[in-house]
Motif scaffolding. Structure first.
Motif, PDB file in Angstrom:
ATOM      1  N   ILE A  12     -54.669  64.423  57.470  1.00  6.07           N
ATOM      2  CA  ILE A  12     -55.390  64.529  58.743  1.00  6.07           C
ATOM      3  C   ILE A  12     -56.847  64.111  58.551  1.00  6.07           C
ATOM      4  CG2 ILE A  12     -56.102  66.089  60.599  1.00  6.07           C
ATOM      5  CD1 ILE A  12     -53.637  67.836  59.854  1.00  6.07           C
ATOM      6  N   ASP A  32     -64.214  65.785  48.748  1.00  6.80           N
ATOM      7  CA  ASP A  32     -62.788  65.998  48.468  1.00  6.80           C
ATOM      8  C   ASP A  32     -62.597  66.111  46.958  1.00  6.80           C
ATOM      9  OD1 ASP A  32     -59.987  65.166  50.304  1.00  6.80           O
ATOM     10  OD2 ASP A  32     -59.837  65.466  48.141  1.00  6.80           O
ATOM     11  N   ASP A  58     -65.264  70.078  44.429  1.00 10.06           N
ATOM     12  CA  ASP A  58     -64.402  71.210  44.777  1.00 10.06           C
ATOM     13  C   ASP A  58     -65.175  72.140  45.715  1.00 10.06           C
ATOM     14  OD1 ASP A  58     -62.901  73.577  44.785  1.00 10.06           O
ATOM     15  OD2 ASP A  58     -62.373  73.408  42.666  1.00 10.06           O
ATOM     16  N   SER A  84     -51.988  72.712  51.518  1.00  6.97           N
ATOM     17  CA  SER A  84     -51.388  72.651  52.853  1.00  6.97           C
ATOM     18  C   SER A  84     -49.869  72.767  52.897  1.00  6.97           C
ATOM     19  CB  SER A  84     -51.803  71.341  53.525  1.00  6.97           C
ATOM     20  OG  SER A  84     -51.214  70.236  52.856  1.00  6.97           O
ATOM     21  N   TYR A 158     -49.299  80.447  52.641  1.00  4.15           N
ATOM     22  CA  TYR A 158     -50.151  79.403  53.243  1.00  4.15           C
ATOM     23  C   TYR A 158     -50.749  79.911  54.551  1.00  4.15           C
ATOM     24  CZ  TYR A 158     -51.274  75.416  56.231  1.00  4.15           C
ATOM     25  OH  TYR A 158     -51.898  74.557  57.110  1.00  4.15           O
ATOM     26  N   LYS A 162     -54.729  80.640  55.576  1.00 10.79           N
ATOM     27  CA  LYS A 162     -55.429  79.985  56.691  1.00 10.79           C
ATOM     28  C   LYS A 162     -55.924  81.029  57.696  1.00 10.79           C
ATOM     29  CE  LYS A 162     -55.951  76.153  57.369  1.00 10.79           C
ATOM     30  NZ  LYS A 162     -57.009  75.189  56.937  1.00 10.79           N
ATOM     31  N   ASN A 188     -48.322  68.303  62.373  1.00 10.06           N
ATOM     32  CA  ASN A 188     -48.710  66.903  62.523  1.00 10.06           C
ATOM     33  C   ASN A 188     -47.695  65.985  61.852  1.00 10.06           C
ATOM     34  OD1 ASN A 188     -52.279  66.405  62.679  1.00 10.06           O
ATOM     35  ND2 ASN A 188     -51.188  68.239  63.309  1.00 10.06           N
TER      36      ASN A 188
HETATM   37  P1  NAD Z   1     -53.437  67.435  52.904  1.00 12.16           P
HETATM   38  O1  NAD Z   1     -52.766  68.304  51.911  1.00 12.16           O
HETATM   39  O2  NAD Z   1     -52.848  66.092  53.229  1.00 12.16           O
HETATM   40  O3  NAD Z   1     -54.952  67.161  52.456  1.00 12.16           O
HETATM   41  C1  NAD Z   1     -55.773  68.167  51.958  1.00 12.16           C
HETATM   42  C2  NAD Z   1     -57.002  67.511  51.345  1.00 12.16           C
HETATM   43  O4  NAD Z   1     -57.877  68.562  50.873  1.00 12.16           O
HETATM   44  C3  NAD Z   1     -56.678  66.611  50.151  1.00 12.16           C
HETATM   45  O5  NAD Z   1     -57.384  65.395  50.250  1.00 12.16           O
HETATM   46  C4  NAD Z   1     -57.160  67.435  48.949  1.00 12.16           C
HETATM   47  O6  NAD Z   1     -57.596  66.649  47.851  1.00 12.16           O
HETATM   48  C5  NAD Z   1     -58.324  68.220  49.553  1.00 12.16           C
HETATM   49  N1  NAD Z   1     -58.575  69.461  48.816  1.00 12.16           N
HETATM   50  C6  NAD Z   1     -57.677  70.400  48.441  1.00 12.16           C
HETATM   51  N2  NAD Z   1     -58.299  71.381  47.745  1.00 12.16           N
HETATM   52  C7  NAD Z   1     -59.610  71.063  47.707  1.00 12.16           C
HETATM   53  C8  NAD Z   1     -60.766  71.701  47.153  1.00 12.16           C
HETATM   54  N3  NAD Z   1     -60.659  72.859  46.483  1.00 12.16           N
HETATM   55  N4  NAD Z   1     -61.963  71.104  47.310  1.00 12.16           N
HETATM   56  C9  NAD Z   1     -62.069  69.908  47.976  1.00 12.16           C
HETATM   57  N5  NAD Z   1     -61.020  69.263  48.493  1.00 12.16           N
HETATM   58  C10 NAD Z   1     -59.803  69.835  48.374  1.00 12.16           C
HETATM   59  O7  NAD Z   1     -53.577  68.339  54.211  1.00 12.16           O
HETATM   60  P2  NAD Z   1     -53.510  67.919  55.755  1.00 12.16           P
HETATM   61  O8  NAD Z   1     -52.112  67.964  56.195  1.00 12.16           O
HETATM   62  O9  NAD Z   1     -54.320  66.702  55.979  1.00 12.16           O
HETATM   63  O10 NAD Z   1     -54.250  69.173  56.404  1.00 12.16           O
HETATM   64  C11 NAD Z   1     -55.658  69.174  56.558  1.00 12.16           C
HETATM   65  C12 NAD Z   1     -56.077  70.477  57.199  1.00 12.16           C
HETATM   66  O11 NAD Z   1     -55.439  70.619  58.461  1.00 12.16           O
HETATM   67  C13 NAD Z   1     -55.702  71.714  56.376  1.00 12.16           C
HETATM   68  O12 NAD Z   1     -56.750  72.627  56.455  1.00 12.16           O
HETATM   69  C14 NAD Z   1     -54.463  72.242  57.063  1.00 12.16           C
HETATM   70  O13 NAD Z   1     -54.359  73.629  56.902  1.00 12.16           O
HETATM   71  C15 NAD Z   1     -54.741  71.853  58.508  1.00 12.16           C
HETATM   72  N6  NAD Z   1     -53.551  71.630  59.353  1.00 12.16           N
HETATM   73  C16 NAD Z   1     -52.529  70.833  58.922  1.00 12.16           C
HETATM   74  C17 NAD Z   1     -51.452  70.603  59.767  1.00 12.16           C
HETATM   75  C18 NAD Z   1     -50.319  69.686  59.360  1.00 12.16           C
HETATM   76  O14 NAD Z   1     -49.306  69.626  60.038  1.00 12.16           O
HETATM   77  N7  NAD Z   1     -50.440  68.922  58.281  1.00 12.16           N
HETATM   78  C19 NAD Z   1     -51.404  71.190  61.030  1.00 12.16           C
HETATM   79  C20 NAD Z   1     -52.482  71.993  61.437  1.00 12.16           C
HETATM   80  C21 NAD Z   1     -53.550  72.199  60.587  1.00 12.16           C
END
Ligand code: NAD
Length: 351
Positions: A12, A32, A58, A84, A158, A162, A188
């Motif tokens: 996202i 990231d 981090d 996630s 998880y 959140k 998503n």
């Molecule tokens: P993703 O797993 O694809 O990406 C997560 C990103 O966060 C990665 O680039 C990772 O390297 C980075 N990351 C993880 N730990 C880290 C840390 N300690 N420090 C810095 N960077 C770090 O996740 P996504 O699906 O893109 O989700 C993004 C956000 O949206 C999350 O907070 C998730 O909870 C939320 N969300 C996701 C969905 C979904 O369906 N995927 C729906 C609603 C909300």
């Protein structure tokens, strides 16, 4: 605005950064850690833009976070960095507690310190925007929808992490007056999604001739939101959302998991037919259900529609076809991680 986007190399986050660079004049710094779920290639389309910047770090590292705030001096933070994947949170919850809870705390602490140092209009306009999930609300029965007034009732590690992050963000708003926003979106789907989640995993396993796992009876319902529609919603919330408010985001596209897997198979039968003339759906395999599996999520998006004028542009059918076509055309993006990181085996099964 100068916008700090955490987790911008993820699914996202990268879609959001594309929108921020493509549709606005904002300056963007991505912070990231580049975990297994990140892919720097997802940021290739904006990499050469002078308004785009990237730092590897981090969010749990207070010193690194402090340096980012001091060096970039953001007007807003959009916080997406997280662990996630629900199945991984069942097998190894530690990283979820660390990144999703402690990491959010470190960002809030640094954001507050930074915000207190801002003057006048810059302080008034500062925003801390947490990107969260509908999973914090638990599971619905056959009727009803989640909205901004739904009580928190998380079930998976998880979702609990959140929910904890949402509560910290709200507390920083109420206690310290930090101008916070929270968006709780439904599942998503779309391009650049790590192939461990249902839709890209089904595509990758189908193309590899592997069984297509469906948990339990496959009748669990999710409310599917195309990632581009979510990214546009997040920009609207940042630019027009009222501090202290939350927004639930969904596209009124509820489908059972079995229907989703079936729809992916139908598209693959058309776009990447099997050599033996049989349907990809012949490989659907019902497997043991996920422990604590939520039965149904559904979102009432009336508030963001009414107050911010948001409407999804994709139907589930149009968005899914684009997604399948993207995975077929961009095998290089995901096949390397299938070999190096995760080959599609079952996770989160306890047994
Ligand atoms: P993703 O797993 O694809 O990406 C997560 C990103 O966060 C990665 O680039 C990772 O390297 C980075 N990351 C993880 N730990 C880290 C840390 N300690 N420090 C810095 N960077 C770090 O996740 P996504 O699906 O893109 O989700 C993004 C956000 O949206 C999350 O907070 C998730 O909870 C939320 N969300 C996701 C969905 C979904 O369906 N995927 C729906 C609603 C909300």
């Amino acid at each position: 605005m100068r916008i700090l986007v955490t987790g911008g190399a993820g699914f996202i986050g990268s879609a959001l950064v594309h929108r921020l660079i493509g549709d606005t004049t904002h300056e963007v710094l991505v912070l990231d850690k580049l975990t297994y779920a990140a892919n720097l290639a997802s940021l290739d389309p904006v990499a050469d833009n002078p308004r785009f910047h990237f730092t590897r770090g981090d969010i749990c590292d207070a010193a690194a976070v402090g340096q980012v705030f001091a060096g970039f001096s953001p007007d807003a933070v959009i916080h997406l960095a997280a662990e996630s994947h629900v199945d991984r949170s069942i097998d190894a919850p530690e990283a979820f507690v660390r990144t999703n809870i402690v990491g959010t705390f470190e960002l809030l602490r640094a954001a507050r310190r930074h915000w207190r140092g801002l003057k006048g209009e810059r302080a008034d306009r500062f925003r801390f925007h947490h990107v969260s999930t509908d999973e914090v609300f638990g599971s619905l029965g056959a009727d009803g929808l989640f909205s901004e007034t739904s009580p928190y009732d998380p079930r998976s590690p998880y979702a609990a992490s959140k929910a904890a992050a949402d509560h910290l963000v709200s507390a920083w708003g109420r206690t310290y007056g930090l101008p916070v926003l929270i968006a709780n979106a439904s599942n998503n789907y779309g391009p650049r999604h790590f192939p461990e989640k249902l839709i890209p995993l089904t595509i990758a396993n189908a193309l590899a001739g592997r069984p297509l796992a469906v948990y339990g009876d496959g009748a669990q319902v999710r409310d599917w939101l195309h990632v581009e529609d979510h990214a546009r919603a997040l920009v609207l919330v940042l630019e027009g959302g009222a501090p202290g408010e939350t927004y639930t985001i969904g596209a009124r596209s509820e489908r059972t998991n079995l229907a989703v897997v079936g729809a992916v198979c139908d598209l693959l039968d058309r776009l990447a037919a099997r050599g033996d003339g049989r349907s990809h759906a012949d490989r659907i395999a019902f497997v043991a259900d996920r422990p604590g599996h939520d039965r149904r999520y559904g979102i009432d998006p009336a508030k963001i529609e009414r107050e911010l004028g948001w409407r999804p542009r994709e139907t589930f059918e149009s968005g899914l076809e684009k997604t399948v076509r993207w995975y077929l055309a961009n095998r290089g993006w995901w096949q390397d991680s299938r070999v190096r990181v995760y080959g599609g085996e079952r996770l989160g099964n306890l047994g």
